[in-house]
Every structure is written in structure tokens, then in C-alpha cells.
Design a protein around this motif. Structure first.
Motif, short mmCIF file in Angstrom:
data_model
loop_
_atom_site.label_atom_id
_atom_site.label_comp_id
_atom_site.label_asym_id
_atom_site.label_seq_id
_atom_site.Cartn_x
_atom_site.Cartn_y
_atom_site.Cartn_z
N TYR A 133 -115.51 -19.36 26.53
CA TYR A 133 -116.57 -19.10 27.48
C TYR A 133 -117.85 -19.78 26.99
O TYR A 133 -118.18 -19.70 25.81
N GLY A 143 -114.61 -14.45 24.53
CA GLY A 143 -114.29 -13.73 25.75
C GLY A 143 -113.53 -12.45 25.49
O GLY A 143 -113.31 -11.66 26.42
N VAL A 144 -113.16 -12.24 24.24
CA VAL A 144 -112.48 -10.99 23.89
C VAL A 144 -113.48 -9.84 23.99
O VAL A 144 -114.66 -10.00 23.69
N SER A 145 -113.01 -8.68 24.40
CA SER A 145 -113.90 -7.53 24.58
C SER A 145 -114.71 -7.25 23.33
O SER A 145 -114.20 -7.32 22.21
N TYR A 146 -115.96 -6.96 23.54
CA TYR A 146 -116.88 -6.55 22.48
C TYR A 146 -117.01 -7.60 21.38
O TYR A 146 -117.13 -7.29 20.20
N GLN A 147 -116.98 -8.87 21.79
CA GLN A 147 -117.28 -9.95 20.86
C GLN A 147 -118.57 -10.63 21.31
O GLN A 147 -118.80 -10.81 22.51
N PRO A 148 -119.43 -11.00 20.34
CA PRO A 148 -120.74 -11.52 20.72
C PRO A 148 -120.70 -12.97 21.19
O PRO A 148 -119.74 -13.70 20.94
N GLN A 149 -121.76 -13.37 21.84
CA GLN A 149 -122.01 -14.77 22.11
C GLN A 149 -122.76 -15.35 20.91
O GLN A 149 -123.63 -14.70 20.36
N HIS A 150 -122.39 -16.57 20.56
CA HIS A 150 -123.04 -17.26 19.45
C HIS A 150 -123.87 -18.41 20.00
O HIS A 150 -123.38 -19.17 20.84
#
Lengths: 114, 114
Positions: B31, B97-104
């Protein structure tokens, strides 16, 4: 449209003491909350996050607390260090496992003094 | 640690000219996002991109903006005819895009429109 609010634009804390940064939100659909740290001329760096099914998440010196009924979260830094001096952004997301956008607060500038 | 890289770090362009901002997301991320921060304001979402198409866009992302993933590594933001109010820091971000993973986030491109 201030769905995520950080009401304190700045905070000054002595080295070794606790820093508490606050964030309020209005959108009940938010279910994932993140804190980012930003130094000048750099992008936001992910610090710590919490999902809405928890009320506390801890990672070393950093702890995030979530109070869903009050729509409030806070970031605690203990002990504060001079290298923690930066702008801290609270961000929130609605919907997990998707390309959901982050909605940011306006940031709090933390200064840790010697 | 893998990181998002953005080029150029600073772009100066005459009003009315086209500009392309480039990003290389983290390699296993699916994403991709563009955000911008006008000086003194909060970080604002522009667009998200998944599986070679736009997933969501904000009101800011009008017909003058477009995004593209021209190859397996780059992700670009094009502004067709720049305006003075397009002057801002533009941040690229990516996530699994995995649940509860941040954007970097990358370190941003400072766009100055003259």
C-alpha cells in the motif's frame, strides 16, 4: 475538520522527568492510533501504536494509553532524554487491513532540557 | 532497516509547470500513500494506492494530480500545472496493509512554486 486534536503546541520537560503528550479525537470510527516523531528536514518516524481493543501499549521508555470513552490518548516518555526533543504527531486510522488514510493532529513540539 | 526514499529532496518550479515527485517504497509493502504538509499546518492525506489503482483520495487530490507506479519499485506523484498553493512538503508512505501495522514515511520533497 479537526478530527484529531493536539491542544498543546509545545511542551518543555527536564531530562530524566516524564513527558506526557496528549491527543483527543472525535471520530468514533477510529480504531488504530499511532504516534510519530519528526525531526526537522526528516519525515515522520513511527514510534508506537495502539489498537482500540487495548488501553495500554508499552515499548521501552514509551507508553501509549487509550481512553475510548473519553476519546483521548496520551504518550508517556519516561525518562525523557535530550534526543527526544522533536515534534510528536498523533495520528488515527479507521478500518484495519486496508489502505485507510491516517488523520494527523497538529503536533506537539517537545523540548527536553538538561 | 528498510526505508522509504524520496527524490528530489527539494524541487523549485515555476507556476504552471508540471512536476513529478518520486518515491521508492519499502520493497515488501503493498500500500502506498502521498501526504502533504503546508508550512505551519498539519500533515494531510492526498491519496492511497493499492494493486495499481487509487484506493482513496482526498478533496485536495483534484484533476491536476495523478499517481503512478511505472515499474516494480517507483511510485510517483505528478502535478500537472502547479499553483502557488501547491508549495508544501510532500511525504510518501508505504505499509504492508496487515492489520495494526504502521505506515512508514520518507523524508519528503520540499516543493517550492515560484
Amino acid at each position: 475538520d479537526q478530527q484529531v486534536k493536539q491542544n498543546s503546541p509545545s511542551l518543555s520537560v527536564q531530562e530524566g522527568r516524564i513527558s506526557i503528550l496528549n491527543c483527543d479525537y472525535t471520530n468514533s470510527m477510529f480504531d488504530y492510533f499511532l504516534w510519530y516523531k519528526k525531526y526537522p528536514a526528516e519525515g515522520p518516524t513511527f514510534l508506537i501504536s495502539i489498537s482500540s481493543i487495548k488501553d495500554k501499549n508499552e515499548d521501552g521508555r514509551f507508553t501509549v494509553f487509550l481512553n475510548k470513552s473519553a476519546k483521548h490518548l496520551s504518550l508517556h516518555i519516561v525518562p525523557s532524554q535530550p534526543g527526544d526533543s522533536a515534534v510528536y504527531f498523533c495520528a488515527a486510522k479507521a478500518g484495519t487491513g486496508t489502505a485507510s488514510k491516517l488523520t494527523f493532529g497538529t503536533g506537539t513540539r517537545l523540548q527536553v532540557t538538561l | 532497516e528498510p526505508e522509504v526514499t524520496q527524490t528530489p529532496s527539494h524541487q523549485v518550479t515555476q507556476m504552471g509547470q508540471e512536476v513529478i515527485l518520486r518515491c521508492v517504497p519499502i520493497s515488501n509493502h503493498l500500500y502506498f500513500y502521498w501526504y502533504r504538509q503546508i508550512l505551519g499546518q498539519k500533515v494531510e492525506f492526498l491519496v492511497s494506492f493499492y494493486n495499481n489503482e487509487i484506493s482513496e483520495k482526498s478533496e485536495i487530490f483534484d484533476d491536476q494530480f495523478s499517481v503512478e507506479r511505472p515499474d516494480g519499485s517507483n511510485f510517483t506523484l505528478k502535478i500537472r500545472s502547479t499553483k502557488l498553493e501547491d508549495s508544501a512538503m510532500y511525504f510518501c508512505a508505504s505499509s504492508t496493509g496487515v492489520s495494526y501495522q504502521p505506515q512508514h514515511f520518507g523524508d519528503g520533497t520540499r516543493l517550492s512554486i515560484l
